[in-house]
Design a protein around this motif. Structure first.
Motif, PDB file in Angstrom:
ATOM      1  N   ALA A 158       0.814  -1.311   0.164  1.00 22.52           N
ATOM      2  CA  ALA A 158       0.082  -0.043  -0.051  1.00 22.52           C
ATOM      3  C   ALA A 158       1.044   1.312  -0.123  1.00 22.52           C
ATOM      4  CB  ALA A 158      -0.948  -0.055   1.230  1.00 22.52           C
ATOM      5  N   PRO A 159       1.648   1.644  -1.141  1.00 25.30           N
ATOM      6  CA  PRO A 159       2.450   2.735  -0.961  1.00 25.30           C
ATOM      7  C   PRO A 159       1.979   4.148  -1.038  1.00 25.30           C
ATOM      8  CG  PRO A 159       2.028   1.753  -3.217  1.00 25.30           C
ATOM      9  CD  PRO A 159       1.392   0.841  -2.555  1.00 25.30           C
ATOM     10  N   ARG A 160       0.611   4.326  -1.354  1.00 25.72           N
ATOM     11  CA  ARG A 160      -0.162   5.538  -1.409  1.00 25.72           C
ATOM     12  C   ARG A 160      -1.294   5.481  -0.401  1.00 25.72           C
ATOM     13  NH1 ARG A 160       0.992   4.184  -6.471  1.00 25.72           N
ATOM     14  NH2 ARG A 160      -0.901   3.160  -6.739  1.00 25.72           N
ATOM     15  N   THR A 161      -1.624   6.853  -0.065  1.00 22.77           N
ATOM     16  CA  THR A 161      -2.897   7.011   0.868  1.00 22.77           C
ATOM     17  C   THR A 161      -4.133   6.431   0.329  1.00 22.77           C
ATOM     18  OG1 THR A 161      -1.796   9.072   1.892  1.00 22.77           O
ATOM     19  CG2 THR A 161      -4.355   9.058   1.788  1.00 22.77           C
ATOM     20  N   GLY A 162      -4.817   5.862   1.151  1.00 19.93           N
ATOM     21  CA  GLY A 162      -6.108   5.090   0.793  1.00 19.93           C
ATOM     22  C   GLY A 162      -6.213   3.620   1.469  1.00 19.93           C
ATOM     23  N   VAL A 163      -7.358   3.196   0.980  1.00 21.57           N
ATOM     24  CA  VAL A 163      -7.626   1.876   1.693  1.00 21.57           C
ATOM     25  C   VAL A 163      -7.419   0.896   0.625  1.00 21.57           C
ATOM     26  CG1 VAL A 163      -9.496   0.475   2.841  1.00 21.57           C
ATOM     27  CG2 VAL A 163      -9.390   2.742   3.328  1.00 21.57           C
ATOM     28  N   TYR A 164      -6.661  -0.006   0.807  1.00 21.78           N
ATOM     29  CA  TYR A 164      -6.356  -1.181  -0.142  1.00 21.78           C
ATOM     30  C   TYR A 164      -7.200  -2.442   0.105  1.00 21.78           C
ATOM     31  CZ  TYR A 164      -2.572   1.613  -2.136  1.00 21.78           C
ATOM     32  OH  TYR A 164      -1.697   2.788  -2.552  1.00 21.78           O
ATOM     33  N   ILE A 165      -7.905  -2.839  -1.003  1.00 20.21           N
ATOM     34  CA  ILE A 165      -8.871  -4.133  -0.363  1.00 20.21           C
ATOM     35  C   ILE A 165      -8.027  -5.020  -1.300  1.00 20.21           C
ATOM     36  CG2 ILE A 165     -10.995  -5.010  -1.073  1.00 20.21           C
ATOM     37  CD1 ILE A 165     -12.267  -2.397  -1.193  1.00 20.21           C
ATOM     38  N   THR A 166      -7.359  -6.011  -0.454  1.00 21.21           N
ATOM     39  CA  THR A 166      -6.465  -6.935  -1.040  1.00 21.21           C
ATOM     40  C   THR A 166      -7.222  -8.317  -1.588  1.00 21.21           C
ATOM     41  OG1 THR A 166      -6.477  -8.300   1.041  1.00 21.21           O
ATOM     42  CG2 THR A 166      -5.006  -6.360   1.090  1.00 21.21           C
ATOM     43  N   SER A 167      -6.384  -8.991  -2.354  1.00 22.23           N
ATOM     44  CA  SER A 167      -7.119 -10.053  -3.033  1.00 22.23           C
ATOM     45  C   SER A 167      -7.535 -11.169  -1.868  1.00 22.23           C
ATOM     46  CB  SER A 167      -5.960 -10.829  -3.634  1.00 22.23           C
ATOM     47  OG  SER A 167      -5.485  -9.975  -4.835  1.00 22.23           O
ATOM     48  N   ILE A 168      -7.209 -11.007  -0.649  1.00 16.53           N
ATOM     49  CA  ILE A 168      -7.691 -11.879   0.399  1.00 16.53           C
ATOM     50  C   ILE A 168      -9.094 -11.398   0.827  1.00 16.53           C
ATOM     51  CG2 ILE A 168      -7.156 -12.754   2.619  1.00 16.53           C
ATOM     52  CD1 ILE A 168      -4.275 -12.537   2.006  1.00 16.53           C
ATOM     53  N   ARG A 218       2.798 -12.947   8.233  1.00 16.53           N
ATOM     54  CA  ARG A 218       2.756 -14.089   7.223  1.00 16.53           C
ATOM     55  C   ARG A 218       1.694 -14.077   6.546  1.00 16.53           C
ATOM     56  NH1 ARG A 218       1.840 -18.645  10.236  1.00 16.53           N
ATOM     57  NH2 ARG A 218       1.767 -17.719  12.227  1.00 16.53           N
ATOM     58  N   LEU A 219       0.537 -13.370   6.772  1.00 15.36           N
ATOM     59  CA  LEU A 219      -0.634 -13.245   5.978  1.00 15.36           C
ATOM     60  C   LEU A 219      -0.240 -12.499   4.845  1.00 15.36           C
ATOM     61  CD1 LEU A 219      -3.787 -13.789   5.751  1.00 15.36           C
ATOM     62  CD2 LEU A 219      -4.041 -11.862   6.917  1.00 15.36           C
ATOM     63  N   MET A 241      -0.903 -17.430  -1.511  1.00 16.35           N
ATOM     64  CA  MET A 241      -2.106 -16.846  -1.018  1.00 16.35           C
ATOM     65  C   MET A 241      -3.470 -17.855  -1.100  1.00 16.35           C
ATOM     66  SD  MET A 241      -4.333 -13.262  -2.323  1.00 16.35           S
ATOM     67  CE  MET A 241      -4.681 -14.230  -3.941  1.00 16.35           C
ATOM     68  N   LYS A 242      -3.513 -18.485  -2.066  1.00 14.87           N
ATOM     69  CA  LYS A 242      -4.488 -19.522  -2.149  1.00 14.87           C
ATOM     70  C   LYS A 242      -4.624 -20.459  -1.393  1.00 14.87           C
ATOM     71  CE  LYS A 242      -7.161 -22.168  -5.705  1.00 14.87           C
ATOM     72  NZ  LYS A 242      -7.213 -22.685  -7.200  1.00 14.87           N
ATOM     73  N   ALA A 243      -3.273 -21.167  -0.979  1.00 17.13           N
ATOM     74  CA  ALA A 243      -3.247 -22.253  -0.165  1.00 17.13           C
ATOM     75  C   ALA A 243      -3.036 -21.850   1.384  1.00 17.13           C
ATOM     76  CB  ALA A 243      -1.881 -23.097  -0.489  1.00 17.13           C
ATOM     77  N   LEU A 244      -2.446 -20.776   1.507  1.00 14.79           N
ATOM     78  CA  LEU A 244      -1.867 -20.430   3.069  1.00 14.79           C
ATOM     79  C   LEU A 244      -3.074 -19.292   3.792  1.00 14.79           C
ATOM     80  CD1 LEU A 244       1.923 -20.417   2.653  1.00 14.79           C
ATOM     81  CD2 LEU A 244       0.356 -22.208   3.495  1.00 14.79           C
ATOM     82  N   ALA A 245      -3.520 -18.334   2.863  1.00 17.39           N
ATOM     83  CA  ALA A 245      -4.403 -17.205   3.532  1.00 17.39           C
ATOM     84  C   ALA A 245      -5.417 -17.638   4.499  1.00 17.39           C
ATOM     85  CB  ALA A 245      -4.513 -16.247   2.391  1.00 17.39           C
ATOM     86  N   PRO A 246      -6.325 -18.751   3.732  1.00 12.97           N
ATOM     87  CA  PRO A 246      -7.508 -19.320   4.749  1.00 12.97           C
ATOM     88  C   PRO A 246      -6.960 -19.707   5.873  1.00 12.97           C
ATOM     89  CG  PRO A 246      -7.692 -19.650   2.433  1.00 12.97           C
ATOM     90  CD  PRO A 246      -6.211 -19.354   2.523  1.00 12.97           C
TER      91      PRO A 246
END
Length: 319
Positions: free
Chosen positions: A34-44, A161-162, A172-177
């Motif tokens: 998240a390099p700039r000001t704002g809210v980043y809705i991630t892929s998770i 780690r998340l 992300m697909k395997a470990l994020a959940p």
């Protein structure tokens, strides 16, 4: 935003060398994503990163059951008459949907405000709790839906780690959940875990009040019907009013008024709607009452906001 001393609540603090090292690593990694000001809705799903390099004005927010981890900088969150000071290394846990006013108060280009926000999955909490021995599933009478606790070393490590999984789609697909489940487990084991367990417990008092809150949110511009809400929760009107106040910190009427005013402000600032139309759309019969309540909540009149933001390009963020 005026802070009333007796209603100003500071988050806890817990520092150690190990925690500070993990926090610094988390700041670096979150800043790269998240390099700039704002809210980043991630892929998770349900995971957001917020960043700002400067303090902000008061912003209406609506918190759903969630955990917000304050990694750097500070913000204040006002829910009804209580103002919460949120800074590193603390976690804000919200166990019911609540309208709030938030404001970033400490942020700079050298030390930007950074927070992580995770929506709580009720099914995940239920799955975790169902595997525990019954003696570990002690239920208590619900109290305030807002609580703080320290971000400990294990939680910092899980959060790090998340975020790392965002750099690799396969990871992300395997470990994020699994990591979200670990974070949820640690929250359930924390000092406010009993309140979170109440969300998942079938037909609990908190779950019933959340049903009433959902009805209020979906019908915020309709006349308030306390008897209907009490019937929806299956308890007497007197008990409903008491439990609603205990959990949300406000009466059903105050809750509805804040929903209406938050929506009106969104319409005025971001929807290009004039003040009179906004007041009627959100359920107010009296423009005078609307103006008075709006000014009391936001410390500015709706007409001032209409003029100020009419041609402005304003970035809206949560957490």
């Amino acid at each position: 935003m005026a802070l009333i001393a007796e209603n100003f609540i500071s988050s806890p603090h817990c520092y150690s060398e190990a925690i500070e090292k993990l926090r610094a690593k988390l700041v670096t990694l979150a800043s790269s994503i998240a390099p700039r000001t704002g809210v980043y809705i991630t892929s998770i799903d349900g995971f957001k990163i917020a960043r700002s390099i400067c303090p902000t004005e008061i912003t209406p927010s609506f918190y759903k059951p969630s955990a917000s981890f304050f990694i750097q900088g500070a913000k204040t969150i006002k829910i009804n008459k209580s103002t919460y000071a949120c800074n590193s290394p603390s976690c804000l846990i919200v166990s019911a949907s609540l309208p709030a006013l938030s404001r970033i108060v400490s942020a700079s280009s050298d030390a930007p405000y950074i927070s992580l926000h995770i929506d709580l999955d009720i099914n995940e909490m239920l799955s975790i709790c169902s595997a525990w021995p019954k003696q570990n599933q002690l239920y208590q009478v619900p109290r305030s839906a807002v609580g703080f606790e320290d971000i400990n070393e294990k939680m910092y490590d899980a959060l790090f780690r998340l975020i790392c999984t965002l750099e690799n789609p396969r990871d992300m697909k395997a470990l994020a959940p699994l990591l979200l489940r670990e974070i949820t487990f640690r929250l359930l084991q924390g000092s406010h875990g009993f309140q979170l367990r109440e969300i998942a417990r079938h037909n609990s008092q908190l779950q019933r009040i959340n049903h009433a809150i959902t009805s209020l949110v979906n019908n915020y511009n309709a006349p308030l019907n306390p008897e209907y809400l009490a019937n929806l929760t299956g308890i007497s009107l007197r008990a409903f009013n008491h439990r609603f106040q205990m959990i949300t910190g406000m009466s059903p009427l105050d809750f509805q008024n804040q929903l209406r005013l938050h929506q009106a402000r969104q319409l005025i600032i971001f929807g290009g709607v004039d003040v009179f139309t906004a007041s009627r759309f959100t359920g107010y019969d009296s423009h005078l009452i609307f103006t008075q309540e709006y000014t009391r909540l936001f410390d500015s009149s709706p007409f001032s906001d209409e003029r100020l933001y009419k041609a402005a390009d304003v970035l809206v963020g949560e957490d």
